[in-house]
Design a protein around this motif. Sequence first.
Motif, PDB file in Angstrom:
ATOM      1  N   GLY A 178      55.905  50.578  21.131  1.00 45.42           N
ATOM      2  CA  GLY A 178      55.740  49.683  19.957  1.00 45.42           C
ATOM      3  C   GLY A 178      54.910  48.222  20.291  1.00 45.42           C
ATOM      4  N   TYR A 179      54.374  48.090  21.507  1.00 47.76           N
ATOM      5  CA  TYR A 179      53.754  46.956  22.148  1.00 47.76           C
ATOM      6  C   TYR A 179      52.532  46.660  21.639  1.00 47.76           C
ATOM      7  CZ  TYR A 179      58.077  46.263  24.945  1.00 47.76           C
ATOM      8  OH  TYR A 179      59.527  46.175  25.439  1.00 47.76           O
ATOM      9  N   SER A 180      52.032  45.633  21.160  1.00 52.03           N
ATOM     10  CA  SER A 180      50.455  45.351  20.939  1.00 52.03           C
ATOM     11  C   SER A 180      50.096  44.123  21.392  1.00 52.03           C
ATOM     12  CB  SER A 180      50.540  45.312  19.275  1.00 52.03           C
ATOM     13  OG  SER A 180      50.989  44.298  18.991  1.00 52.03           O
ATOM     14  N   LYS A 181      50.819  43.142  21.916  1.00 49.95           N
ATOM     15  CA  LYS A 181      50.483  42.070  22.743  1.00 49.95           C
ATOM     16  C   LYS A 181      50.539  42.363  24.073  1.00 49.95           C
ATOM     17  CE  LYS A 181      51.651  39.169  18.809  1.00 49.95           C
ATOM     18  NZ  LYS A 181      52.451  37.988  18.106  1.00 49.95           N
ATOM     19  N   ILE A 182      49.687  42.701  24.829  1.00 50.63           N
ATOM     20  CA  ILE A 182      49.771  43.137  26.386  1.00 50.63           C
ATOM     21  C   ILE A 182      49.021  42.350  27.211  1.00 50.63           C
ATOM     22  CG2 ILE A 182      49.763  45.194  27.556  1.00 50.63           C
ATOM     23  CD1 ILE A 182      49.734  47.155  25.047  1.00 50.63           C
ATOM     24  N   ALA A 183      49.444  41.812  28.012  1.00 50.97           N
ATOM     25  CA  ALA A 183      48.883  41.011  29.096  1.00 50.97           C
ATOM     26  C   ALA A 183      48.878  41.800  30.292  1.00 50.97           C
ATOM     27  CB  ALA A 183      49.169  39.643  29.349  1.00 50.97           C
ATOM     28  N   VAL A 184      47.658  41.208  31.198  1.00 51.34           N
ATOM     29  CA  VAL A 184      47.660  41.731  32.508  1.00 51.34           C
ATOM     30  C   VAL A 184      47.768  40.853  33.516  1.00 51.34           C
ATOM     31  CG1 VAL A 184      45.087  41.977  32.582  1.00 51.34           C
ATOM     32  CG2 VAL A 184      46.074  43.444  34.005  1.00 51.34           C
ATOM     33  N   LEU A 185      48.440  41.176  34.739  1.00 45.46           N
ATOM     34  CA  LEU A 185      48.535  40.192  35.633  1.00 45.46           C
ATOM     35  C   LEU A 185      48.211  40.914  37.081  1.00 45.46           C
ATOM     36  CD1 LEU A 185      49.855  37.445  36.530  1.00 45.46           C
ATOM     37  CD2 LEU A 185      52.108  38.569  37.154  1.00 45.46           C
ATOM     38  N   SER A 186      47.048  40.229  37.536  1.00 45.75           N
ATOM     39  CA  SER A 186      46.345  40.754  38.925  1.00 45.75           C
ATOM     40  C   SER A 186      45.948  39.657  39.874  1.00 45.75           C
ATOM     41  CB  SER A 186      45.055  41.279  38.391  1.00 45.75           C
ATOM     42  OG  SER A 186      44.103  41.626  39.393  1.00 45.75           O
ATOM     43  N   PRO A 187      45.823  40.127  41.194  1.00 45.59           N
ATOM     44  CA  PRO A 187      45.359  39.275  42.080  1.00 45.59           C
ATOM     45  C   PRO A 187      43.977  38.812  41.885  1.00 45.59           C
ATOM     46  CG  PRO A 187      46.274  41.237  43.212  1.00 45.59           C
ATOM     47  CD  PRO A 187      46.182  41.436  41.694  1.00 45.59           C
ATOM     48  N   PRO A 188      43.088  37.953  42.509  1.00 47.53           N
ATOM     49  CA  PRO A 188      41.664  37.569  42.108  1.00 47.53           C
ATOM     50  C   PRO A 188      40.901  38.811  41.880  1.00 47.53           C
ATOM     51  CG  PRO A 188      42.649  35.948  43.866  1.00 47.53           C
ATOM     52  CD  PRO A 188      43.771  37.210  43.609  1.00 47.53           C
ATOM     53  N   ILE A 189      40.048  38.884  40.706  1.00 45.70           N
ATOM     54  CA  ILE A 189      39.260  39.966  40.632  1.00 45.70           C
ATOM     55  C   ILE A 189      38.036  39.854  41.386  1.00 45.70           C
ATOM     56  CG2 ILE A 189      38.059  41.262  38.951  1.00 45.70           C
ATOM     57  CD1 ILE A 189      41.044  41.431  38.591  1.00 45.70           C
ATOM     58  N   GLU A 190      37.879  40.345  42.422  1.00 44.94           N
ATOM     59  CA  GLU A 190      36.700  40.381  43.459  1.00 44.94           C
ATOM     60  C   GLU A 190      35.870  41.631  43.213  1.00 44.94           C
ATOM     61  OE1 GLU A 190      38.297  39.247  47.151  1.00 44.94           O
ATOM     62  OE2 GLU A 190      39.244  37.237  46.516  1.00 44.94           O
ATOM     63  N   PRO A 191      34.605  41.769  43.269  1.00 46.55           N
ATOM     64  CA  PRO A 191      33.915  42.957  42.971  1.00 46.55           C
ATOM     65  C   PRO A 191      33.940  43.893  44.057  1.00 46.55           C
ATOM     66  CG  PRO A 191      32.392  40.925  42.681  1.00 46.55           C
ATOM     67  CD  PRO A 191      33.727  40.418  43.121  1.00 46.55           C
ATOM     68  N   ASP A 192      34.360  43.335  45.401  1.00 41.61           N
ATOM     69  CA  ASP A 192      34.398  44.395  46.479  1.00 41.61           C
ATOM     70  C   ASP A 192      35.690  45.054  46.663  1.00 41.61           C
ATOM     71  OD1 ASP A 192      31.849  43.850  47.468  1.00 41.61           O
ATOM     72  OD2 ASP A 192      32.472  41.909  48.259  1.00 41.61           O
ATOM     73  N   VAL A 193      36.741  44.615  45.627  1.00 36.06           N
ATOM     74  CA  VAL A 193      38.211  45.183  45.824  1.00 36.06           C
ATOM     75  C   VAL A 193      38.164  45.885  44.572  1.00 36.06           C
ATOM     76  CG1 VAL A 193      40.550  44.834  46.032  1.00 36.06           C
ATOM     77  CG2 VAL A 193      38.876  42.929  46.832  1.00 36.06           C
ATOM     78  N   THR A 194      37.949  47.301  45.004  1.00 37.14           N
ATOM     79  CA  THR A 194      37.914  48.266  43.874  1.00 37.14           C
ATOM     80  C   THR A 194      38.931  48.384  43.087  1.00 37.14           C
ATOM     81  OG1 THR A 194      36.466  49.622  45.417  1.00 37.14           O
ATOM     82  CG2 THR A 194      37.295  50.659  43.560  1.00 37.14           C
ATOM     83  N   PRO A 195      40.627  48.562  43.530  1.00 37.67           N
ATOM     84  CA  PRO A 195      41.402  48.683  42.770  1.00 37.67           C
ATOM     85  C   PRO A 195      41.652  47.648  41.732  1.00 37.67           C
ATOM     86  CG  PRO A 195      41.933  49.059  44.841  1.00 37.67           C
ATOM     87  CD  PRO A 195      40.593  48.598  44.848  1.00 37.67           C
ATOM     88  N   ARG A 196      41.203  46.330  42.015  1.00 41.89           N
ATOM     89  CA  ARG A 196      41.246  45.399  41.028  1.00 41.89           C
ATOM     90  C   ARG A 196      40.373  45.195  39.907  1.00 41.89           C
ATOM     91  NH1 ARG A 196      41.969  40.253  45.395  1.00 41.89           N
ATOM     92  NH2 ARG A 196      43.503  41.147  47.029  1.00 41.89           N
ATOM     93  N   VAL A 197      39.153  45.639  40.275  1.00 44.56           N
ATOM     94  CA  VAL A 197      38.055  45.827  39.097  1.00 44.56           C
ATOM     95  C   VAL A 197      38.600  46.847  38.280  1.00 44.56           C
ATOM     96  CG1 VAL A 197      35.602  46.157  38.701  1.00 44.56           C
ATOM     97  CG2 VAL A 197      36.481  44.748  40.681  1.00 44.56           C
ATOM     98  N   GLU A 198      38.618  48.206  38.976  1.00 43.70           N
ATOM     99  CA  GLU A 198      38.922  49.216  38.025  1.00 43.70           C
ATOM    100  C   GLU A 198      40.279  49.166  37.381  1.00 43.70           C
ATOM    101  OE1 GLU A 198      36.489  52.380  40.702  1.00 43.70           O
ATOM    102  OE2 GLU A 198      38.652  52.697  40.849  1.00 43.70           O
TER     103      GLU A 198
END
Length: 334
Positions: A178-198
Amino acid sequence: MKKVTIADVAQHAGVSKSTVSQYLNQRFDYMGEDTKNRIEETIKVLGYRPNILARSLKQKSTTTIGVIVANILHIFSTQVIRAIEDVCNEKDFHVIICNADDQPEKEKKYIDMLRAKQVDGLILFPTGKNVEQYQELISENYPVVFIDRLIIGLQTDTVLLDNEKASFLAVDSFVKHGYSKIAVLSPPIEPDVTPRVERLSGYKKALEHHELFIREEFIVSGKTTDMQSLIHHLFQLSDPPKAILATNDRSLMELLSYVKKNKLSIPEDIGLIGIDDVSFADIYNPALTTVAQPAFEMGEKAAELLFQRIQQKEEANQAEIYRFEPTLIQRESL
């Protein structure tokens, strides 16, 4: 004190030096049990210690591999290391573990150091910044396997999670609850760090799949030292989120710390899911819903691939990417 040699062991045991050498190299095919026992007892009595360096030079192997971890503080990293060590132990190999702290300079130094020590191969959680050095390893057909992070354009075996699916599973579960207002919390999004980007990409694709608007203010990324203030800003929005996806274990820890300090209730005030099945997830109150990655299986696969490379060192084998499936573990934080 005179150093005990193979010749001393051979003389005391009444066998040839070549027989002692075969015993030390565990080649027992044509060796009687009595001979094995005599050599074993002689080694104990004389206190013989093999010259590891001399054996390494003769066999062209140090029976050692190096593992360079991007950040050893992550639970995933320690689980992967444990699995690699288990495989190496079965094969009578040693493991040297180095922590690069996501710093390219440290990573480069460790690669140089491990190669100088003539380790038989490397498993890297690559920072992504030393591409020329990676390519040099590959061009020399040096045994190397990447784990957790994909470096585009390099032909080397890589083991990693289906990161987009991990986020998709989490968002899909939020929506189903039932949630629609969903945020995401992540370490810095760096292009070389695959898990963060994906994982960010998977989050966005899941929202689009469920026809939910992507709100940029709900995408929060930053250093661990800044995470508390970033989370606070998120909760101070005029229309704050009702659920948060923490994309790794350290982000989850920061979120739980904020929740505790501000006396928020889970899931009444905020629903949450964390990627990485932290060890305390099922005993936290309420138990935390997580998306687990099969860290031990991934570590074992990386080690097996490396040993294949070591055994076929002179052959140029086709590199492959191995994606592992995430698993949603439903608990009480939704």
